[in-house]
Motif scaffolding. Structure first.
Motif, mmCIF file in Angstrom:
data_model
loop_
_atom_site.group_PDB
_atom_site.id
_atom_site.type_symbol
_atom_site.label_atom_id
_atom_site.label_comp_id
_atom_site.label_asym_id
_atom_site.label_seq_id
_atom_site.Cartn_x
_atom_site.Cartn_y
_atom_site.Cartn_z
ATOM 1 N N ALA A 277 0.821 -1.208 0.000
ATOM 2 C CA ALA A 277 0.000 0.000 0.000
ATOM 3 C C ALA A 277 0.854 1.257 0.000
ATOM 4 O O ALA A 277 0.330 2.366 -0.091
ATOM 5 N N LEU A 278 2.174 1.111 0.106
ATOM 6 C CA LEU A 278 3.064 2.260 0.182
ATOM 7 C C LEU A 278 3.386 2.796 -1.207
ATOM 8 O O LEU A 278 3.466 2.049 -2.181
ATOM 9 N N ILE A 279 3.567 4.108 -1.284
ATOM 10 C CA ILE A 279 3.915 4.759 -2.541
ATOM 11 C C ILE A 279 5.428 4.739 -2.702
ATOM 12 O O ILE A 279 6.180 5.027 -1.769
ATOM 13 N N GLY A 280 5.894 4.394 -3.891
ATOM 14 C CA GLY A 280 7.323 4.323 -4.144
ATOM 15 C C GLY A 280 7.873 5.604 -4.739
ATOM 16 O O GLY A 280 7.220 6.654 -4.761
ATOM 17 N N GLY A 281 9.090 5.508 -5.277
ATOM 18 C CA GLY A 281 9.776 6.676 -5.818
ATOM 19 C C GLY A 281 9.862 6.682 -7.329
ATOM 20 O O GLY A 281 10.792 7.262 -7.890
ATOM 21 N N ASP A 282 8.909 6.029 -8.023
ATOM 22 C CA ASP A 282 8.920 6.004 -9.490
ATOM 23 C C ASP A 282 8.408 7.329 -10.060
ATOM 24 O O ASP A 282 7.505 7.946 -9.496
ATOM 25 N N TRP A 283 8.982 7.731 -11.210
ATOM 26 C CA TRP A 283 8.483 8.927 -11.879
ATOM 27 C C TRP A 283 8.554 8.774 -13.390
ATOM 28 O O TRP A 283 9.283 7.945 -13.920
ATOM 29 N N TYR A 284 7.753 9.573 -14.063
ATOM 30 C CA TYR A 284 7.857 9.775 -15.502
ATOM 31 C C TYR A 284 7.729 11.265 -15.742
ATOM 32 O O TYR A 284 7.131 12.002 -14.948
ATOM 33 N N ASP A 285 8.295 11.763 -16.865
ATOM 34 C CA ASP A 285 8.222 13.195 -17.109
ATOM 35 C C ASP A 285 8.461 13.478 -18.586
ATOM 36 O O ASP A 285 9.184 12.746 -19.265
ATOM 37 N N GLY A 305 7.386 5.211 0.754
ATOM 38 C CA GLY A 305 6.988 6.111 1.818
ATOM 39 C C GLY A 305 7.249 7.569 1.488
ATOM 40 O O GLY A 305 7.744 7.928 0.411
ATOM 41 N N VAL A 306 6.930 8.427 2.471
ATOM 42 C CA VAL A 306 7.028 9.866 2.271
ATOM 43 C C VAL A 306 8.458 10.295 1.978
ATOM 44 O O VAL A 306 8.703 11.133 1.098
ATOM 45 N N THR A 307 9.428 9.729 2.705
ATOM 46 C CA THR A 307 10.823 10.122 2.508
ATOM 47 C C THR A 307 11.269 9.849 1.080
ATOM 48 O O THR A 307 11.923 10.678 0.441
ATOM 49 N N VAL A 308 10.917 8.674 0.575
ATOM 50 C CA VAL A 308 11.312 8.313 -0.787
ATOM 51 C C VAL A 308 10.583 9.182 -1.808
ATOM 52 O O VAL A 308 11.181 9.650 -2.784
ATOM 53 N N THR A 309 9.287 9.405 -1.597
ATOM 54 C CA THR A 309 8.530 10.225 -2.535
ATOM 55 C C THR A 309 9.060 11.655 -2.561
ATOM 56 O O THR A 309 9.149 12.279 -3.629
ATOM 57 N N SER A 310 9.423 12.197 -1.402
ATOM 58 C CA SER A 310 9.995 13.540 -1.373
ATOM 59 C C SER A 310 11.357 13.559 -2.039
ATOM 60 O O SER A 310 11.719 14.537 -2.709
ATOM 61 N N GLY A 311 12.140 12.477 -1.891
ATOM 62 C CA GLY A 311 13.416 12.375 -2.597
ATOM 63 C C GLY A 311 13.220 12.334 -4.096
ATOM 64 O O GLY A 311 13.988 12.947 -4.863
ATOM 65 N N MET A 312 12.196 11.602 -4.551
ATOM 66 C CA MET A 312 11.880 11.570 -5.977
ATOM 67 C C MET A 312 11.527 12.961 -6.487
ATOM 68 O O MET A 312 11.955 13.380 -7.569
ATOM 69 N N ALA A 313 10.723 13.694 -5.708
ATOM 70 C CA ALA A 313 10.346 15.048 -6.107
ATOM 71 C C ALA A 313 11.574 15.949 -6.221
ATOM 72 O O ALA A 313 11.667 16.782 -7.139
ATOM 73 N N MET A 314 12.524 15.772 -5.292
ATOM 74 C CA MET A 314 13.756 16.562 -5.341
ATOM 75 C C MET A 314 14.540 16.245 -6.607
ATOM 76 O O MET A 314 15.010 17.160 -7.316
ATOM 77 N N LEU A 315 14.697 14.941 -6.935
ATOM 78 C CA LEU A 315 15.441 14.561 -8.129
ATOM 79 C C LEU A 315 14.771 15.088 -9.392
ATOM 80 O O LEU A 315 15.438 15.588 -10.303
ATOM 81 N N LEU A 316 13.443 14.950 -9.463
ATOM 82 C CA LEU A 316 12.734 15.390 -10.658
ATOM 83 C C LEU A 316 12.835 16.901 -10.827
ATOM 84 O O LEU A 316 13.019 17.399 -11.951
ATOM 85 N N GLY A 317 12.754 17.628 -9.727
ATOM 86 C CA GLY A 317 12.909 19.079 -9.809
ATOM 87 C C GLY A 317 14.297 19.470 -10.269
ATOM 88 O O GLY A 317 14.462 20.374 -11.107
ATOM 89 N N ALA A 318 15.316 18.770 -9.722
ATOM 90 C CA ALA A 318 16.687 19.059 -10.139
ATOM 91 C C ALA A 318 16.904 18.703 -11.600
ATOM 92 O O ALA A 318 17.561 19.447 -12.352
ATOM 93 N N LEU A 319 16.343 17.576 -12.024
ATOM 94 C CA LEU A 319 16.477 17.149 -13.416
ATOM 95 C C LEU A 319 15.873 18.183 -14.361
ATOM 96 O O LEU A 319 16.490 18.566 -15.381
#
Length: 475
Positions: A277-285, A305-319
């Motif tokens: 049920a946990l959300i992972g750190g996958d993204w598409y853009d 979890g939240v930590t991973v999802t926030s890390g994904m958001a950081m990477l995507l923003g930096a990218l």
């Protein structure tokens, strides 16, 4: 509780021996089953394990007591001691079991109001921590053994029993010098004389300290589990909201750029894990850059979890920021690796980053430990040869290469994260994706192609979250 005078003598007769033996056998079989479950449950299994073990301990206490009580019922009451002068014969006292048995926590007492005599069973001295050679305490002296916070309650119970004839059924704590506080459950009733007046009080006292500790442990672990469940639900909601805030909210195919040759039709889908049920750190853009090129990327940050999802958001923003500044795909991978390596909570990730030039239909791409894009052309498919690239965050100062591919009108490019298919499937999973080439060729839109992938892989038992992004080159 009826008085001794009004009690029905037939009610004191034990059940038939055969029936009681059968109950004892069933109780012991159930106790063995519960004990087996308890041995298999380790307190090191976290809150869930402690919760299960506490429940097993509680059940074992109750089944042990039931076994002993049924044995008493089968064997019949012990000899009744003589009645105190002028009073009817009291109930049989609880038998004196061997020290260490569960029934060693049960004792009995009687207080004669006419003579001010007190009679205790030997086990009651043990329960209350009294010297067995000392005289038993009177009702006036009994509160001196009780915890100060419980003395008033005990006095009220005794008074109600003696004056109003109310049965006693309550608990109080006893401060023992040798073992600290013990919890005692007291059940008693008034004993009436021939005139119906209260002449004495009879009681059974049981040490229920272990039982209460077990129930307290059950209650604590239950509360802890509820708190953890609430925290998990809150974290899940935050992760979903964060993911929805950063991933493109596509509800249909997009068209990049806005005119000109080599336009891309795009569609994408995020697929949650079917086992967590946990959300992972996958993204598409997909992003149209200032120079007219198109940025395509998919990636996966390990964990949930939240930590991973926030890390994904950081990477995507930096990218996105570095791509807008003109960074090449190989440079993007190197800077993302440096960003993860320097993070407060280091983690691993994988990614594919592509820059597409519409004027020349050229795709320049780099990867970091990620499945290569799949190219579908004229009803067949193949994986693009990947340039070298290690996982993001795996090593300091990693250098990444990039590759270039010229696309043709009608070509279809499929990017996905590795959670789309079970990891154990290996090369077979890629072959399943490539086998979709004829269906892609017949599809009218890229959204139909995404739907085809979801139909083929979306309902399987995926071990992780997944993203799929499909782009098709138009004339």
């Amino acid at each position: 509780m009826p008085s001794h005078v009004s009690a029905d003598p037939s009610a004191d007769q034990p059940s038939p021996r055969g029936t009681v033996d059968s109950l004892i056998t069933q109780t012991r079989r159930l106790r063995g089953d519960v004990d087996a479950v308890r041995r298999e449950t380790s307190p090191q299994d976290g809150e869930q394990g402690r919760w299960q073990r506490a429940l097993c301990d509680l059940a074992m206490h109750q089944l042990n007591d039931l076994d002993e009580h049924l044995a008493q019922l089968r064997d019949g009451p012990p000899p009744v001691r003589p009645a105190l002068p002028g009073l009817p014969a009291p109930r049989a006292a609880v038998p004196e079991p061997a020290r260490g048995s569960l029934l060693s926590r049960v004792g009995s007492a009687e207080w004669n109001l006419l003579t001010d005599e007190a009679t205790w069973s030997g086990e009651l001295f043990e329960i209350l921590g009294r010297d067995p050679t000392a005289p038993p305490l009177t009702l006036d002296e009994l509160p001196s053994l009780v915890h100060a916070d419980d003395q008033r309650m005990l006095t009220t119970m005794v008074t109600d029993c003696l004056i109003d004839g109310k049965p006693i059924d309550g608990e109080f704590r006893v401060a023992r010098a040798d073992s600290g506080l013990r919890t005692v459950h007291m059940m008693g009733e008034p004993v009436l004389d021939a005139d119906g007046s209260t002449a004495s009080m009879w009681a059974v006292l049981r040490d229920v300290s272990e039982l209460r500790r077990s129930r307290h442990a059950v209650s604590e672990t239950h509360d802890s589990l509820r708190r953890q469940q609430h925290i998990a639900q809150t974290e899940h909601r935050l992760a979903v909201e964060l993911q929805e805030a950063v991933l493109p909210p596509w509800r249909g195919p997009l068209r990049f750029p806005h005119g000109g040759p080599g336009t891309l039709d795009l569609a994408a889908r995020y697929l949650p894990s079917s086992t967590s049920a946990l959300i992972g750190g996958d993204w598409y853009d997909a992003l149209e850059l200032p120079d007219g090129e198109i940025l395509l990327s998919v990636g996966d940050l390990t964990g949930h979890g939240v930590t991973v999802t926030s890390g994904m958001a950081m990477l995507l923003g930096a990218l996105r920021g570095m791509a807008v500044a003109g960074a090449r795909p190989d440079e993007l991978m190197g800077w993302l690796n440096q960003l993860l390596d320097a993070s407060v909570q280091p983690s691993l990730g994988s990614a594919v980053c592509c820059r597409y030039r519409p004027e020349t239909r050229t795709l320049v791409w780099a990867q970091a430990g990620h499945p290569a894009p799949l190219l579908f052309r004229n009803g067949t498919g193949c994986a693009l040869p990947p340039p070298p690239g290690v996982l993001l965050g795996a090593t300091t100062g990693a250098v990444y290469a990039q590759a270039e591919e010229t696309l043709e009108p009608g070509d279809l490019l499929l990017l996905h994260t590795d959670g789309l298919v079970p990891r154990r499937a290996g090369i077979a999973a890629q072959l399943r994706l490539l086998a979709l080439a004829p269906r892609f060729a017949e599809a009218d839109t890229v959204q139909e192609c995404v739907d085809t992938v979801v139909e083929e892989f979306g309902e399987t038992e995926r071990e992780d979250d997944a993203c799929v992004l499909i782009a098709r080159v138009t004339d």
